[in-house]
Design a protein around this motif. Sequence first.
Motif, mmCIF file in Angstrom:
data_model
loop_
_atom_site.group_PDB
_atom_site.id
_atom_site.type_symbol
_atom_site.label_atom_id
_atom_site.label_comp_id
_atom_site.label_asym_id
_atom_site.label_seq_id
_atom_site.Cartn_x
_atom_site.Cartn_y
_atom_site.Cartn_z
ATOM 1 N N ARG A 248 0.850 -1.180 0.000
ATOM 2 C CA ARG A 248 0.000 0.000 0.000
ATOM 3 C C ARG A 248 0.890 1.236 0.000
ATOM 4 N N VAL A 249 0.407 2.311 -0.617
ATOM 5 C CA VAL A 249 1.250 3.478 -0.867
ATOM 6 C C VAL A 249 1.933 4.019 0.389
ATOM 7 N N PRO A 250 1.226 4.275 1.511
ATOM 8 C CA PRO A 250 1.925 4.823 2.684
ATOM 9 C C PRO A 250 3.075 3.930 3.167
ATOM 10 N N ARG A 251 2.838 2.603 3.185
ATOM 11 C CA ARG A 251 3.882 1.684 3.643
ATOM 12 C C ARG A 251 5.036 1.637 2.641
ATOM 13 N N VAL A 252 4.704 1.610 1.371
ATOM 14 C CA VAL A 252 5.750 1.581 0.340
ATOM 15 C C VAL A 252 6.635 2.815 0.444
ATOM 16 N N LEU A 253 6.039 3.998 0.568
ATOM 17 C CA LEU A 253 6.821 5.225 0.680
ATOM 18 C C LEU A 253 7.693 5.205 1.933
ATOM 19 N N GLU A 254 7.157 4.717 3.035
ATOM 20 C CA GLU A 254 7.912 4.646 4.288
ATOM 21 C C GLU A 254 9.171 3.791 4.115
ATOM 22 N N GLU A 255 9.029 2.652 3.422
ATOM 23 C CA GLU A 255 10.174 1.754 3.252
ATOM 24 C C GLU A 255 11.150 2.265 2.186
ATOM 25 N N LEU A 256 10.629 2.910 1.163
ATOM 26 C CA LEU A 256 11.517 3.422 0.109
ATOM 27 C C LEU A 256 12.416 4.547 0.615
ATOM 28 N N ASP A 257 11.919 5.337 1.561
ATOM 29 C CA ASP A 257 12.666 6.514 2.026
ATOM 30 C C ASP A 257 14.027 6.101 2.580
ATOM 31 N N GLY A 258 15.082 6.510 1.881
ATOM 32 C CA GLY A 258 16.437 6.256 2.362
ATOM 33 C C GLY A 258 16.956 4.867 2.085
ATOM 34 N N ALA A 259 16.287 4.056 1.270
ATOM 35 C CA ALA A 259 16.768 2.703 0.971
ATOM 36 C C ALA A 259 17.982 2.760 0.049
ATOM 37 N N ALA A 260 18.800 1.716 0.135
ATOM 38 C CA ALA A 260 19.964 1.640 -0.751
ATOM 39 C C ALA A 260 19.558 1.148 -2.130
ATOM 40 N N LEU A 261 18.615 0.213 -2.169
ATOM 41 C CA LEU A 261 18.150 -0.306 -3.454
ATOM 42 C C LEU A 261 16.676 -0.656 -3.334
#
Length: 867
Positions: free
Chosen positions: A721-734
Amino acid sequence: MTAGSDSVLELLPMVFAAPNDALAGARRVLGADPPPLHASVAHQVIGIWQRDFGDLRIALDHLRRARDLAARAESAEREADVLGTLGVALVHAGRTRQGLAAFERGVLRGTGHTRARVLYRRAYVWWVLGHHREALEDVRRAIPVLRQAEDVIWTARALTLRATVHLALGSVERADADFTAAERLWDTTGQEHDKADAVESRGLAAFRSGDIPAALRLLDEAQERYAKLGTPSFMLDIRRCEVLMAAGLAPEALAEADAAIGVLDGIGGQSTRKAELLLVAARAARLAGDPHTAIARAALAVRLFAAQRRTWWETHARLVLIEARVAAGRRSGRLVADAAAVAEKLAAFGAPAAPEASLLAGRIALSLGWRTDAERHLAVAARSRHTGPPPARMTGWAAQALRARAAGSSRGVLEACRRGLDVLDDHRMTLGASELRARATEQGAELAALAQRASLAGGGPRRLLVWSERWRATVLSAPPTRPPADAALVRSLTAFREIASRAEAARMEGRPVPALEREQRRLEREVRSRTLHMRGHSPGDGDRFDVGRLLARLGETRLVELAVLDGRVHVLLCGQGRVRRFEAGLLAEAETEAEYVQAGLRRLAHPGAEGRLPVVEAAGRRLEELLLGPAAAHLGSGPVVVVPPARLHRVPWALLPSLRERVHSVSPSAGSWLRARETEPPPGGRHVLVRGPGLATGGAEVPEVADGYGRPTVLEHDEARVPRVLEELDGAALAHIAAHGTFRADSPLFSALRMADGPLIVHDFERLDRSPYRIIFSSCDTARLASVGADELLGLVTALLPLGTAGVVASSAPVNDAAVVPLMLALHQGLTTGLSLAEALRDARAAVPGDAVHRATGWAFTAFGAA
């Protein structure tokens, strides 16, 4: 007056406090067989309502009856007041001489307070007619009397009018002082329509001072206020269109102006407003690249203004008409003379557009080879380069650059272009929305082109590279302004996502969805509106492109920047400590070939089209000849970075023979590649894998890719879901996202990836504090971008690059879902061994089966950036 008279008179201020209530009250009065004095007031109220919100013919009928009834009541003051209202209506109907005669009689019949109100109305009419000095004189006489009578409403109106006239004359500071004083007075009243008008006026002042986000915000607020009152406001439409044009949104301005003209015609509204809307539509059409529509609208506006005896407006319409004729390819001595005459009239009026007309006269004269005449006109236009709002200074620097070019001074051209683009840089960075920043660059396109030509003529390849970079992909030079605390925007995005998801589900079930689609479009407008309101916080970009720094960082890599001058591609090959220039083919031919290749790749995405493979490969060879020319033989053996102009963003570079087996990546600009090259990966090394719904393969590569990264975060099914996806994408290496992609050519920042709860759009990505260092999109069309402004790109990839992403892999064409899986597995296998995205993608193409479908799939994917 009796108590009853006072009650009836209260209907007059109600017209601009609660218009529809006032209209109903006036009709009730007339239904009760009133005496002439009361009937006069009631007819005047209905006349005002119809004049401003309805049918002007009906308005004139009621106002004439109000005048006659006032005369029967033998009330000179009542008659004078009605004559002032009638005079405004007659002028708006295009009967200027009759309107001014009504005012003359009204001023003679009225005394004291009443005469001051009539003078205010005449001042308003003088402003409508473009007689600004006369307007200031009448309002100067009215304000002291209105103040002495403690008439708050009419004093506030007079101050607002005086401020508006000051703005027309370019006196922004005086206008701001009057607007502020008027607003303080409005706060003490219940005049809701007048309050909406005050907000609209502040929007106009913000626009004139160069603050486009504030102008859009205030005009949208005014529009909401008018909507609550149920009253149209065509003046607001005109002002909003002006701001949209300044923001680079000319097609939208043209659509809004034409729509307003349709509404105005439908209700039999004011002829004066129709002429002004036609003028706005003409300007918008010219800026949108439609000179023939501009000519038609401007010619009609000229005729209407002339019939209405509105010389100030007629002169502005003539300027647009000449500009449109020049844009349509016309050049003549008559046009030079016409433009010069317009410039002279505008200067006499004190109109800020005068330098623009002088620049136009100079440009036409230059095109005819009339250098003496050109110098005379350009010298006048160039005086505006040091003062005034950014557009005026840009006009001045453009004139100065043309003067220098005519004099053969390359140094003078480059200095003027630099100074002019610096002005636009500072203005552009006041805009928070990436869309507005991108579109604003169109205003600098001429200066950038002049500088490139001067560099090509006498500066060598290095200087041409500097100027090619100066105005390319500037929106990527700084991250967009993000409003993390804007709860209203978050609510709008959430609502948009829910409605879009419901509409998509209904379409898949074969159910009609017109109501859902209407609501989705409304929410899109709301989201976009809130983002356009954002102000930028960065000053002009001080990180200037440095050729030496680029060459030092390239090492064994070659960077190929494609510059386009007068329709031809020039290849700037950077590497081994130097920059070399090669001439290639025509841009128009390359664009045609690229579209042909895209069509071929779409066919090859489906089994059974193997026979098209040789045709597509042959088109790739032609593309190489057109885009690289002789430079293809000098690429060396190392990696290559391609920097194409925005109009070539859809080229599948892996199809070009010299790049097919080579490590290569694409970047919107050399400066963008440098920033990506110097971006450090985030600490922690988090890996995030996302599977969206509805994929033909179910995102089959994701589980196998996950096994290669130890313990990555995997989001699938309801977790995607969009909120969770954005939370995990923020600052990820890949990050690897397997989801259906949709490109919106009409609104690129609503291009989307489908998640479990609806679309993840570009506006969502722009809210990240830091986007993933590397990100891979395995679905179709994720690398498609919209070319806007001078040389800018809007879309998913370019939204990520300013936010911390150093490398992206995405597809610029539809791909076969099944063929994507082995390509992605091979790509990640290379990444786990320490390869860059470009290296891993090159090896992945070689590792997949050699049939047409798999080969076309490999060609469709591109590595962007430097990670």
